[in-house]
Design an enzyme around this catalytic site. Structure first.
Site: not given
Lengths: 105, 169
Positions: A103-105
């Site tokens: 994930g990017c978050i």
């Protein structure tokens, strides 16, 4: 990707050191990976995060984001970074024997 | 030959200099101007990379108490919207586009701006307002969210960015 003998167990890890097969993992392996990653001792708070990550990955198929970790693991974001300065989600996943979260978050 | 190539690749691999620190300048006050910067700052912290955010010009809206919750997608002058300019200019268009994107982002676990700044702050990321812009808009620290660490001149920003990659959005 090769199978190696690590702290007394046969495990397969990828180039970055993440376990390829979560079922090959045990707590001794977790402690070994922590040492390798610069965490000398895993406290009960470390384990709380690692176990939450692992549990969540095994039940849902994806590892939680830092945001979700901070909200749901019982360990707030500030403390997550104090426990795992080099990135809580990434390190907890590595120590917990699950693949690297994407994930990017 | 193959052996040589392999040796060369291995050498390159070990020569890689990882990024230790990023300084991100946020100069725009639109949703698409602010979010990429916040995602990059948070993403840097997730990898153990130091991250500083510097808000300038309309980018200051992101850290203003009265504006951070009102950030909108630009529906005019934004070819990415694939919408005729006149249609994008209709009242409420920007609001609708923002609502739709907000819903999609929440699904992807991307928090609203206020919560995102809190997350970055708690992750150890620092955030600053640009001195010149603060003066230009007649603002003070009391206008900003509590996560803001201070107001910096450009010189102080560069000083703080020693050894960092500077990213401008």
């Amino acid at each position: 990707m090769t199978t190696i003998e690590f702290v007394g167990s046969e495990i397969e890890r990828d180039a970055e050191g993440f376990c390829v097969h979560p079922e090959q993992w045990n707590r001794t392996i977790g402690e070994g990976i922590a040492l390798e990653s610069g965490i000398a001792e895993l406290t009960p708070r470390h384990w709380q995060v690692v176990e939450f990550m692992r549990e969540r990955y095994l039940t849902t198929g994806t590892a939680p984001s830092v945001r979700a970790l901070g909200k749901e693991s019982g360990v707030p974001v500030k403390e997550l970074y104090a426990l795992f300065p080099k990135g809580p989600a990434k390190l907890a996943a590595k120590i917990g024997g699950i693949p690297k979260p994407r994930g990017c978050i | 030959m193959t052996e040589l190539l392999e040796a060369f690749e291995t050498e390159q691999e070990t020569d890689r200099e990882p990024i230790h620190k990023v300084s991100i300048v946020v100069s725009k006050g639109s949703l698409e101007g602010i979010y990429p910067a916040l995602i990059m700052a948070n993403g840097a912290r997730m990898e153990g990379i130091d991250a500083d955010l510097f808000f300038t010009f309309f980018g200051l809206d992101a850290i203003r108490k009265d504006r951070h919750a009102k950030i909108k997608v630009a529906t005019v002058g934004n070819p990415g919207m694939h919408m005729p300019t006149l249609l994008g200019a209709l009242p409420g268009m920007s609001w609708i586009a923002t609502k739709m994107m907000g819903r999609q982002m929440e699904k992807l676990d991307i928090p609203p701006i206020g919560e995102f700044l809190e997350l970055i702050h708690d992750s150890g990321g620092r955030m600053y307002a640009c001195h010149a812009s603060v003066e230009m808009f007649g603002l003070g620290m009391e206008d900003f969210l509590p996560q803001v660490d201070g107001v910096l001149t450009v010189g102080e920003f560069f000083d703080l960015s020693a050894g960092a990659e500077i990213i401008f959005t």
